[in-house]
Design a protein around this motif. Structure first.
Motif, short mmCIF file in Angstrom:
data_model
loop_
_atom_site.label_atom_id
_atom_site.label_comp_id
_atom_site.label_asym_id
_atom_site.label_seq_id
_atom_site.Cartn_x
_atom_site.Cartn_y
_atom_site.Cartn_z
N GLY A 1 121.46 34.13 20.81
CA GLY A 1 121.71 35.57 20.81
C GLY A 1 120.82 36.37 19.89
N ASP A 2 120.48 35.79 18.74
CA ASP A 2 119.62 36.53 17.79
C ASP A 2 118.17 36.58 18.25
N HIS A 3 117.88 36.02 19.44
CA HIS A 3 116.52 36.05 20.00
C HIS A 3 116.45 36.80 21.33
N ILE A 4 117.58 36.95 22.00
CA ILE A 4 117.59 37.60 23.32
C ILE A 4 118.49 38.83 23.38
N GLY B 1 109.54 30.54 17.31
CA GLY B 1 110.99 30.74 17.34
C GLY B 1 111.69 30.01 16.21
N ASP B 2 112.66 29.17 16.56
CA ASP B 2 113.43 28.42 15.57
C ASP B 2 113.05 26.94 15.56
N THR B 3 111.81 26.62 15.94
CA THR B 3 111.39 25.21 15.92
C THR B 3 110.80 24.85 14.57
N ALA C 1 110.78 32.76 13.27
CA ALA C 1 111.73 33.83 13.58
C ALA C 1 112.74 34.14 12.48
N HIS C 2 112.68 33.40 11.37
CA HIS C 2 113.64 33.67 10.29
C HIS C 2 112.97 33.63 8.92
N GLU C 3 113.49 34.41 8.00
CA GLU C 3 113.07 34.36 6.59
C GLU C 3 113.96 33.36 5.87
N ASP D 1 118.21 38.07 8.48
CA ASP D 1 116.98 37.35 8.13
C ASP D 1 116.10 37.03 9.33
N ASN D 2 116.30 37.76 10.45
CA ASN D 2 115.45 37.53 11.63
C ASN D 2 114.17 38.34 11.56
N TYR D 3 113.13 37.81 12.18
CA TYR D 3 111.92 38.59 12.45
C TYR D 3 111.68 38.65 13.95
N THR E 1 111.66 32.70 23.14
CA THR E 1 111.42 31.27 22.85
C THR E 1 112.61 30.40 23.24
N HIS E 2 113.82 30.96 23.12
CA HIS E 2 115.01 30.21 23.50
C HIS E 2 116.19 31.18 23.62
N HIS E 3 117.34 30.69 24.05
CA HIS E 3 118.41 31.53 24.56
C HIS E 3 119.39 32.05 23.50
FE FE Z 1 117.47 32.09 15.38
#
Ligand code: FE
Ligand code: ZN
Length: 264
Positions: A57-60, A143-145, A181-183, A11-13, A53-55
């Motif tokens: 794993g699903d973002h970097i 991101g995830d905020t 960053a997520h659906e 579910d990531n974008y 946006t942050h560290h």
């Molecule tokens: Fe995330």
């Protein structure tokens, strides 16, 4: 400049910003390199910039592989994420402005402003692109905020920090597209109606999102105007929501909402 939404994992974008005239691209939160490389190939674009946006794993997770293919890529992330983002070359703070595309050879200049939004993690940042024309859209990569209909879990921060961070995002114009960053939208709205059930705009949105998801359509980007109306995590100072949560302050309302959502 065009923005391409790339689906990854469950579910990531991931977002690819493309300057077609210069043949350059930037990518926001490449958790996985493979779908990004496919998109770059299709666009015949060279990657110049990674914006993290942050560290998590699903973002970097794709940083290293993208750097192998495009070694000149500049890697941006929060100053407080030093040591946690692979290949990071720039360490950003609140108010920093970075040039993503320089606008040379006829392309359009693209500048992002950094907003420090700790809460989900202690180092989380968001990138805001102001509208290119007075009646155009701004673009927010958060991101995830902030999520469509919700917000990120508090892994390294407290409610007070998150209220402050979301408060900064809430100050942006209603005509801001929110590229989260997520659906997670459908689940978020199902929760939202349990705490804000008399909100007609929210009811209507839930119906629309149910229809969209039934056809596997994305609900991202959303707009800040819609979020301000329907996202309980931006409505901590709404009187009826405060009453529903039995709380007396904005921060307490937010904390109780977040606590309830964690168990939903
Ligand atoms: Fe995330
Ligand atoms: Zn995260």
């Amino acid at each position: 400049m065009e923005i391409h939404r790339v689906a990854a994992f469950r579910d990531n974008y991931i977002f690819v910003l493309h300057d077609a005239i210069q043949g350059q691209a930037a990518v926001v939160d490449p958790g996985d390199a493979q779908p990004v490389l496919q998109t770059l190939k299709r666009l015949k674009a060279t990657l110049t910039t990674i914006l993290n946006t942050h560290h998590h794993g699903d973002h970097i997770g794709g940083n290293r592989q993208l750097l192998e293919r495009f070694p000149q890529t500049q890697v941006y992330g929060g100053a407080e994420d030093r040591g946690r983002i692979p290949g990071q070359t720039h360490f950003l703070q609140e108010g920093d402005r970075i040039t993503i595309f320089d606008g040379q050879s006829g392309g359009s200049q693209c500048v992002a402003e950094v907003i420090f939004v700790p809460g989900h993690t202690r180092a989380h940042i968001a990138y805001y692109l102001a509208p290119a024309t007075p009646d155009g859209w701004g673009e927010l990569f958060c991101g995830d905020t902030l999520f469509a209909g919700g917000c990120g879990r508090l892994f390294e921060g407290n409610p007070q920090q998150m209220v402050e961070s979301l408060g900064k995002l809430r100050q942006l114009p209603d005509t801001t597209r929110v590229w989260c960053a997520h659906e997670y939208t459908l689940n978020n709205l199902k929760f939202a109606v349990t705490v804000d059930g008399t909100n007609a705009a929210l009811q209507q949105r839930l119906t629309q999102v149910q229809a969209a998801r039934a056809q596997d359509q994305p609900t991202v980007p959303t707009t800040l105007g819609l979020e301000k109306q329907t996202n309980p995590f931006l409505r901590w100072d709404d009187a009826s929501l405060q009453e529903a949560m039995g709380s007396t302050s904005a921060e307490q309302t937010f904390a109780r909402l977040r606590g309830k959502k964690d168990l939903f």
